[in-house]
Write an enzyme that holds these catalytic residues in place. Structure first.
Site, short mmCIF file in Angstrom:
data_model
loop_
_atom_site.label_atom_id
_atom_site.label_comp_id
_atom_site.label_asym_id
_atom_site.label_seq_id
_atom_site.Cartn_x
_atom_site.Cartn_y
_atom_site.Cartn_z
CG HIS A 13 -0.78 -6.17 5.41
ND1 HIS A 13 -0.91 -5.49 6.60
CD2 HIS A 13 -1.92 -5.90 4.71
CE1 HIS A 13 -2.06 -4.84 6.62
NE2 HIS A 13 -2.69 -5.07 5.47
CD GLN A 59 -2.97 -1.05 2.27
OE1 GLN A 59 -2.71 -1.68 3.30
NE2 GLN A 59 -4.07 -0.33 2.15
CG ASN A 117 -3.30 -7.62 8.37
OD1 ASN A 117 -3.41 -7.16 9.50
ND2 ASN A 117 -4.06 -7.21 7.36
CD GLU A 118 -7.57 -6.96 8.20
OE1 GLU A 118 -7.84 -6.02 8.95
OE2 GLU A 118 -7.77 -6.95 6.96
CG ASP A 122 2.68 -0.19 -10.92
OD1 ASP A 122 2.36 -1.23 -10.30
OD2 ASP A 122 2.55 -0.06 -12.14
CG HIS A 152 0.49 -4.66 -13.39
ND1 HIS A 152 1.68 -5.09 -12.84
CD2 HIS A 152 0.40 -3.34 -13.08
CE1 HIS A 152 2.28 -4.08 -12.23
NE2 HIS A 152 1.52 -3.00 -12.36
#
Length: 498
Positions: A139, A36, A183-184, A69, A56
């Site tokens: 993540h 992120q 994560n999650e 990107d 992409h």
């Protein structure tokens, strides 16, 4: 007027003495994740991740057709981020390592020197500022090479993940004391196997359950590795982070169904780790077995644990980590109705999630705001799993704007923190940490750059990705510095009107 201002300021100063402080040792932090914010998606020898491939090859899946990107360009601008963290007075910074940046092939046969240096430099810079690095190993940015072999549905991924964890523990274990493995998993598995997010596959109620089991085993193997070889050396702590919504029945008739939803979304991941018995929650096993039989399946779609696997996963924690954003109502779905959030689970249970009008925000895609939900959730976790230390590792509010004066976000933090403090003081819940999502506006997955969670605005139109502190950053910095929930908040809000 001057006299009136003096009186008001005097009142404010007296309010500042009536502190509502968090306990000594309570820690405040903020968080990001690699895909992120980092950008540099193909720099040096970095491998391709499932999110690189997803954005992409399926640009229509992201609302603004953007990619990660470049994102916040934190691969190049991490020093600026460290300075923002110092200005926030936070105790720790939670960030994640990009598996394909560190291991370009996805396997531990080759470690990227550039990737290892990048994270090592970031860790060292944080420690120099007195900020604890808290690292998430995974993540969501799985190496595409591993996805091509089945990803989280391939049982061998538990070994691949453990090899990856060993590389990280070897590189940074002497400097990092708090680790989050994955994560999650509820998002990785339940949403990841509906086609909605990367890897973009549709295998509801089958691939999603294989994913769930393998994530729990991968976590447990990494935990046992650390426990046996690294904990005696470094005395660190390890757990897994669960996404936990809170649920309330729409009517009294929906109470039993609501408990089943909690089992499905919370206890499916917690019961194997934190309960005395281990394994799947019995009510979940019965439900999936019954539904599988009714569908003509020769066996349950929920893959069983062996006794050795139950023993491996049970107790594989040093604390309980959770992310929480929202509360939803629960009712039985009518004919033809299908829940659209955590799609797999709500279809499996025949549930329609809803909301109470007072909880709604004016922002599309913003989870409903109900601060009392976090206190209720914390109480539930204590009731189910005892006096385990709880780390809140994500909590935050999004909006569509880029305003610096984000008073609703500051108010959100204050109100949720108030409920956390009540859970500690009145309910005796052992909460140790609170983490804001997010340090920065970032690439918000399928919402691209249209949603903003950041304490700091990022100008994505600028090559410099300029960061600017918001009002919520001022408030959170005051809380992190003083551990006092109210005084600085009231002072800033009223003083600004003078």
């Amino acid at each position: 007027m001057a006299c009136m201002k003096a009186v008001i300021i005097g009142v404010l100063l007296s309010m500042a003495t009536a502190e509502r402080r968090f306990p000594d040792g309570f820690k405040f932090g903020t968080a990001t994740s690699s895909y992120q914010i980092e950008g540099a998606w193909n720099v040096s020898d970095k491998g391709e991740s499932i999110w690189d491939r997803f954005v992409h090859t399926r640009p229509e899946a992201v609302s603004d057709r953007s990619t990660g990107d470049v994102a916040c360009d934190s691969y190049n601008r991490w020093r600026e981020d460290v300075q923002l963290l110092e200005d926030l007075h936070v105790d720790y910074y939670r960030f994640s390592i990009s598996w394909p940046r560190l291991l370009p092939t996805g396997f531990a046969n080759r470690v990227s020197e550039d990737g290892a240096r990048y994270y090592g430099d970031l860790i060292d810079a944080l420690l120099e500022k007195g900020i604890e690095p808290v690292i998430t190993l995974y993540h969501w940015d799985l190496p595409q090479t591993l996805q091509d072999l089945g990803g989280w549905t391939n049982p061998l991924i538990t070994e691949w993940f453990t090899d990856y964890a060993r590389v990280i523990f070897d590189l940074y274990g002497d400097r990092v004391k708090t680790w989050l493995t994955i994560n999650e998993p509820v998002v990785v598995c339940d949403v990841g196997y509906t086609g909605y997010i990367a890897p973009g596959l549709e295998s509801e109620g089958r691939g999603s359950y294989l994913c769930t089991k393998h994530i729990l085993l991968a976590h447990a193997k990494a935990y046992r590795l650390y426990e046996a070889e690294y904990k005696p050396l470094y005395q660190g702590q390890v757990s897994l982070t669960n996404q936990m919504m809170w649920f309330v029945p729409e009517t009294e008739e929906d109470a039993e169904l609501t408990e089943l939803v909690k089992i499905y979304t919370i206890d499916r991941y917690c019961h194997p780790m934190f309960s005395a018995a281990g394994g799947w929650p019995p009510a979940l096993e019965r439900l999936i077995a019954q539904q599988s039989a009714e569908e003509g399946e020769p066996r349950s779609r929920l893959p069983p644990f062996t006794q050795d696997e139950i023993d491996l996963v049970r107790g594989s924690y040093d604390f309980l980590a959770l992310n929480h954003y929202t509360t939803r109502t629960v009712r039985r779905a009518g004919e033809g109705e299908v829940g659209t959030f955590l799609v797999d689970g709500f279809r499996e249970l025949g549930v329609m999630p809803g909301n109470i009008p007072e909880w709604l925000t004016s922002t599309p895609h913003q989870p409903e705001v109900h601060p009392g939900g976090i206190r209720a959730l914390l109480g539930y976790v204590k009731q189910q799993y005892g006096d385990v230390p709880i780390f809140i590792m994500e909590n935050g509010l999004t909006d569509l704007g880029t305003a610096i004066d984000d008073q609703p976000r500051a108010t959100y933090f204050r109100n949720y923190l108030d409920q956390v403090l009540l859970a500690i003081e009145e309910d005796g819940v052992n909460v140790r940490r609170y983490t804001v999502w997010s340090l920065l506006d970032n690439f918000e997955w399928v919402h691209g750059y249209q949603l903003h969670f950041g304490l700091h605005r990022v100008n994505f139109s600028s090559p410099q990705r300029t960061r600017t502190a918001r009002r919520s950053a001022r408030y959170y910095a005051a809380v992190a510095r003083t551990k006092d929930l109210d005084a600085q908040y009231h002072f800033e809000n009223i003083a600004d009107e003078l």
